[in-house]
Motif scaffolding. Structure first.
Motif, mmCIF file in Angstrom:
data_model
loop_
_atom_site.group_PDB
_atom_site.id
_atom_site.type_symbol
_atom_site.label_atom_id
_atom_site.label_comp_id
_atom_site.label_asym_id
_atom_site.label_seq_id
_atom_site.Cartn_x
_atom_site.Cartn_y
_atom_site.Cartn_z
ATOM 1 N N GLN A 49 -19.336 -19.648 -0.583
ATOM 2 C CA GLN A 49 -19.787 -19.006 0.660
ATOM 3 C C GLN A 49 -20.097 -17.523 0.441
ATOM 4 O OE1 GLN A 49 -17.127 -19.346 4.018
ATOM 5 N NE2 GLN A 49 -18.477 -18.180 5.350
ATOM 6 N N ALA A 62 -4.290 -10.851 8.944
ATOM 7 C CA ALA A 62 -2.930 -11.409 8.857
ATOM 8 C C ALA A 62 -1.905 -10.358 9.268
ATOM 9 C CB ALA A 62 -2.649 -11.900 7.432
ATOM 10 N N ALA A 120 -7.430 -17.860 1.429
ATOM 11 C CA ALA A 120 -7.920 -18.969 2.254
ATOM 12 C C ALA A 120 -8.945 -18.419 3.238
ATOM 13 C CB ALA A 120 -6.747 -19.654 2.949
ATOM 14 N N LEU A 138 -15.870 -7.201 5.512
ATOM 15 C CA LEU A 138 -16.933 -7.660 4.597
ATOM 16 C C LEU A 138 -17.556 -8.945 5.120
ATOM 17 C CD1 LEU A 138 -15.184 -7.261 1.119
ATOM 18 C CD2 LEU A 138 -16.417 -5.581 2.455
ATOM 19 N N LEU A 194 1.258 -0.192 7.571
ATOM 20 C CA LEU A 194 0.746 0.754 6.570
ATOM 21 C C LEU A 194 -0.506 0.179 5.925
ATOM 22 C CD1 LEU A 194 4.172 1.569 4.842
ATOM 23 C CD2 LEU A 194 3.100 2.761 6.770
HETATM 24 C C1 LIG Z 1 -17.481 -11.688 1.984
HETATM 25 C C2 LIG Z 1 -16.437 -12.541 2.636
HETATM 26 C C3 LIG Z 1 -16.816 -13.434 3.622
HETATM 27 C C4 LIG Z 1 -15.868 -14.239 4.238
HETATM 28 N N1 LIG Z 1 -16.272 -15.067 5.232
HETATM 29 C C5 LIG Z 1 -15.356 -15.816 5.883
HETATM 30 C C6 LIG Z 1 -15.740 -16.656 6.965
HETATM 31 O O1 LIG Z 1 -16.913 -16.717 7.338
HETATM 32 N N2 LIG Z 1 -14.786 -17.392 7.569
HETATM 33 C C7 LIG Z 1 -13.475 -17.352 7.181
HETATM 34 O O2 LIG Z 1 -12.646 -18.053 7.774
HETATM 35 N N3 LIG Z 1 -13.067 -16.561 6.157
HETATM 36 C C8 LIG Z 1 -13.975 -15.790 5.505
HETATM 37 N N4 LIG Z 1 -13.583 -14.986 4.464
HETATM 38 C C9 LIG Z 1 -12.150 -14.970 4.067
HETATM 39 C C10 LIG Z 1 -11.335 -14.109 5.052
HETATM 40 O O3 LIG Z 1 -12.027 -12.901 5.319
HETATM 41 C C11 LIG Z 1 -9.951 -13.814 4.461
HETATM 42 O O4 LIG Z 1 -9.303 -15.047 4.185
HETATM 43 C C12 LIG Z 1 -9.067 -13.018 5.439
HETATM 44 O O5 LIG Z 1 -9.768 -11.919 5.985
HETATM 45 C C13 LIG Z 1 -7.801 -12.541 4.711
HETATM 46 O O6 LIG Z 1 -7.076 -11.702 5.568
HETATM 47 P P1 LIG Z 1 -5.726 -10.984 5.071
HETATM 48 O O7 LIG Z 1 -5.274 -10.144 6.208
HETATM 49 O O8 LIG Z 1 -4.793 -11.989 4.529
HETATM 50 O O9 LIG Z 1 -6.143 -10.076 3.834
HETATM 51 P P2 LIG Z 1 -7.187 -8.859 3.729
HETATM 52 O O10 LIG Z 1 -8.246 -8.983 4.725
HETATM 53 O O11 LIG Z 1 -7.560 -8.784 2.287
HETATM 54 O O12 LIG Z 1 -6.317 -7.582 4.126
HETATM 55 C C14 LIG Z 1 -5.457 -6.944 3.231
HETATM 56 C C15 LIG Z 1 -5.318 -5.495 3.660
HETATM 57 O O13 LIG Z 1 -4.270 -4.905 2.896
HETATM 58 C C16 LIG Z 1 -4.672 -3.617 2.467
HETATM 59 N N5 LIG Z 1 -3.896 -3.308 1.258
HETATM 60 C C17 LIG Z 1 -3.986 -3.897 0.043
HETATM 61 N N6 LIG Z 1 -3.091 -3.375 -0.801
HETATM 62 C C18 LIG Z 1 -2.415 -2.433 -0.111
HETATM 63 C C19 LIG Z 1 -1.348 -1.549 -0.445
HETATM 64 N N7 LIG Z 1 -0.789 -1.527 -1.662
HETATM 65 N N8 LIG Z 1 -0.889 -0.704 0.500
HETATM 66 C C20 LIG Z 1 -1.432 -0.707 1.753
HETATM 67 N N9 LIG Z 1 -2.439 -1.517 2.121
HETATM 68 C C21 LIG Z 1 -2.924 -2.384 1.204
HETATM 69 C C22 LIG Z 1 -6.166 -3.761 2.226
HETATM 70 O O14 LIG Z 1 -6.821 -2.501 2.240
HETATM 71 C C23 LIG Z 1 -6.569 -4.660 3.394
HETATM 72 O O15 LIG Z 1 -6.900 -3.910 4.545
HETATM 73 C C24 LIG Z 1 -14.507 -14.160 3.838
HETATM 74 C C25 LIG Z 1 -14.122 -13.268 2.828
HETATM 75 C C26 LIG Z 1 -15.075 -12.455 2.237
HETATM 76 C C27 LIG Z 1 -14.652 -11.474 1.160
#
Ligand SMILES: Cc1cc2nc3c(=O)[nH]c(=O)nc-3n(C[C@H](O)[C@H](O)[C@H](O)COP(=O)(O)OP(=O)(O)OC[C@H]3O[C@@H](n4cnc5c(N)ncnc54)[C@H](O)[C@@H]3O)c2cc1C
Length: 269
Positions: free
Chosen positions: A143, A21, A253, A51, A39
Motif C-alpha cells: 500500500q 495509539a 499494523a 504520512l 512525550l
Molecule cells: C505512508 C503510510 C500510509 C498508511 N496508510 C494507512 C491506511 O490507509 N490505513 C491504515 O489503517 N493504516 C495506514 N498506515 C499505517 C498506520 O499509519 C500506522 O499503523 C499507525 O499510524 C501507527 O500508529 P502508532 O501510534 O502505533 O505509531 P506512529 O504513528 O509511528 O507514532 C509513533 C510516534 O512516536 C514518536 N516517537 C518515536 N520515538 C520516540 C521517542 N524516543 N521519544 C518520543 N517520541 C517518539 C514518533 O515521532 C511518532 O509521533 C499507513 C502508514 C504509512 C507510513
C-alpha cells in the motif's frame, strides 16, 4: 457512549509517542482520572498517520488526527514536544506506569550497488524531505509503495513499481485495491510483479523476474517501500515501573489496530 472502567486511585502515566495509539491511550486514561503526560520527539502529533494522509484520496485521515488532538486537550493531557525519550528520561520522571507508543521505522534495503544515499525512503518522500527525479523506480508494491506512486504520478513523474509478490497492495481490501490499481493505470504507471531488485550498477538496475535477469536504465530516483519494523527505544521494562507496549511499537499494523491497542490499555491501566 461506552462506559469506562472506574479507577480506585489516579496514577501518574507517561505516554511516549504521539501517534494515534499514544493519543488514544492518553485520552482514555485521562478520561478515567489518571494524570497523563504525553512525550513526543517531533513538533507534531499524528506520527505515521500524518504520512498516511499525504497521498491523493487520503485527506480524511487528517480529520481523525484533529479529532484525537481535540480530545487530548479536552481531557487535560499535558503534551511535551521535542523530547527524544530514552530509559534515563523515564527513570528521572518515575511515573507510576509507562505506555510505549513509539511506532515503527521503515525498513531499508541492502542490495549490491545501491548506496544509502541513492535509496530514498517512501516515508521521506511523503514527508517532503526528498528531491525526486522525473523517472522513478519504487521498490515494493504494498500500500505505501503504491500510494507513494500515485502521489508522484500526480506530480507528473514517470513511475515504475517493482513488487516481489504476484499482486500489488495485498494488504488492502479488494475494493480499495481495485480502485487504487485503476487510478494507477489511468495515470500511466508501469508495474513489474514477481520481480526483485538484485543489483544497481551506476545508471543500470538489474531485476530478477522469475529467474530471468532484466536490465533497466535511466531511473533518477530509487524509492524504498518494503515495510516497517517496530521501534521501542526502552524495551519492556524500566526499573520497577510497568511498561505497556502498544500500536506499531508492539507490531506494525493499521490505524484501527493502533487505536484499539490505545483504547484497551487506556481502559485497563
Ligand atoms: C505512508 C503510510 C500510509 C498508511 N496508510 C494507512 C491506511 O490507509 N490505513 C491504515 O489503517 N493504516 C495506514 N498506515 C499505517 C498506520 O499509519 C500506522 O499503523 C499507525 O499510524 C501507527 O500508529 P502508532 O501510534 O502505533 O505509531 P506512529 O504513528 O509511528 O507514532 C509513533 C510516534 O512516536 C514518536 N516517537 C518515536 N520515538 C520516540 C521517542 N524516543 N521519544 C518520543 N517520541 C517518539 C514518533 O515521532 C511518532 O509521533 C499507513 C502508514 C504509512 C507510513
Amino acid at each position: 457512549m461506552i462506559e469506562l472502567n472506574a479507577i480506585e486511585q489516579g496514577k501518574s502515566i507517561v505516554v511516549v509517542g504521539g501517534g494515534v495509539a499514544g493519543m488514544e491511550a492518553a485520552i482514555i486514561a485521562a478520561q478515567r482520572g489518571h494524570k497523563v503526560v504525553l512525550l513526543e520527539r517531533s513538533n507534531d502529533l499524528g506520527g505515521q498517520a500524518l504520512l498516511a494522509a499525504q497521498p491523493p484520496h487520503k485527506e480524511e485521515i487528517n480529520s481523525l488526527i484533529n479529532y484525537l488532538v481535540t480530545q487530548m486537550k479536552k481531557q487535560g493531557v499535558l503534551v511535551k514536544f521535542g523530547i527524544e525519550v530514552n530509559r534515563s528520561v523515564l527513570e528521572k520522571l518515575k511515573p507510576d506506569e509507562i505506555i510505549m507508543a513509539t511506532g515503527a521505522v521503515p525498513l531499508s534495503l541492502d542490495v549490491p550497488g545501491l548506496s544509502p544515499k541513492r535509496a530514498i525512503l517512501a516515508w521521506d518522500v511523503l514527508k517532503g524531505l526528498a528531491t525526486i527525479g522525473e523517472k522513478v523506480l519504487i521498490i515494493g508494491g504494498g500500500q505505501v509503495g503504491c500510494e507513494t506512486a500515485e502521489y508522484l504520478l500526480q506530480q507528473g513523474k514517470r513511475v515504475t513499481i517493482l513488487e516481489m509478490e504476484d499482486k500489488i497492495a495485498r494488504e488492502m481490501s479488494s475494493i480499495n485495491r481495485q480502485l487504487l490499481s485503476q487510478r494507477l493505470t489511468n495515470l500511466g504507471v508501469d508495474i513489474l510483479t514477481l520481480a526483485k531488485l538484485v543489483e544497481v550498477d551506476q545508471d543500470k538496475v538489474i531485476v530478477d523476474q522469475l529467474g530471468v535477469k532484466l536490465t533497466f536504465s535511466g531511473f533518477e530516483s530509487i524509492i524504498i517501500a518494503i515495510g516497517a519494523q517496530s521501534y521501542n527505544p526502552v524495551g519492556n521494562d524500566v526499573g520497577n515501573i510497568q511498561v505497556h507496549v502498544i500500536g506499531d511499537c508492539r507490531k506494525p499494523a493499521r490505524l484501527m489496530d493502533a487505536i484499539h491497542d490505545g483504547f484497551y490499555v487506556g481502559s485497563n491501566i
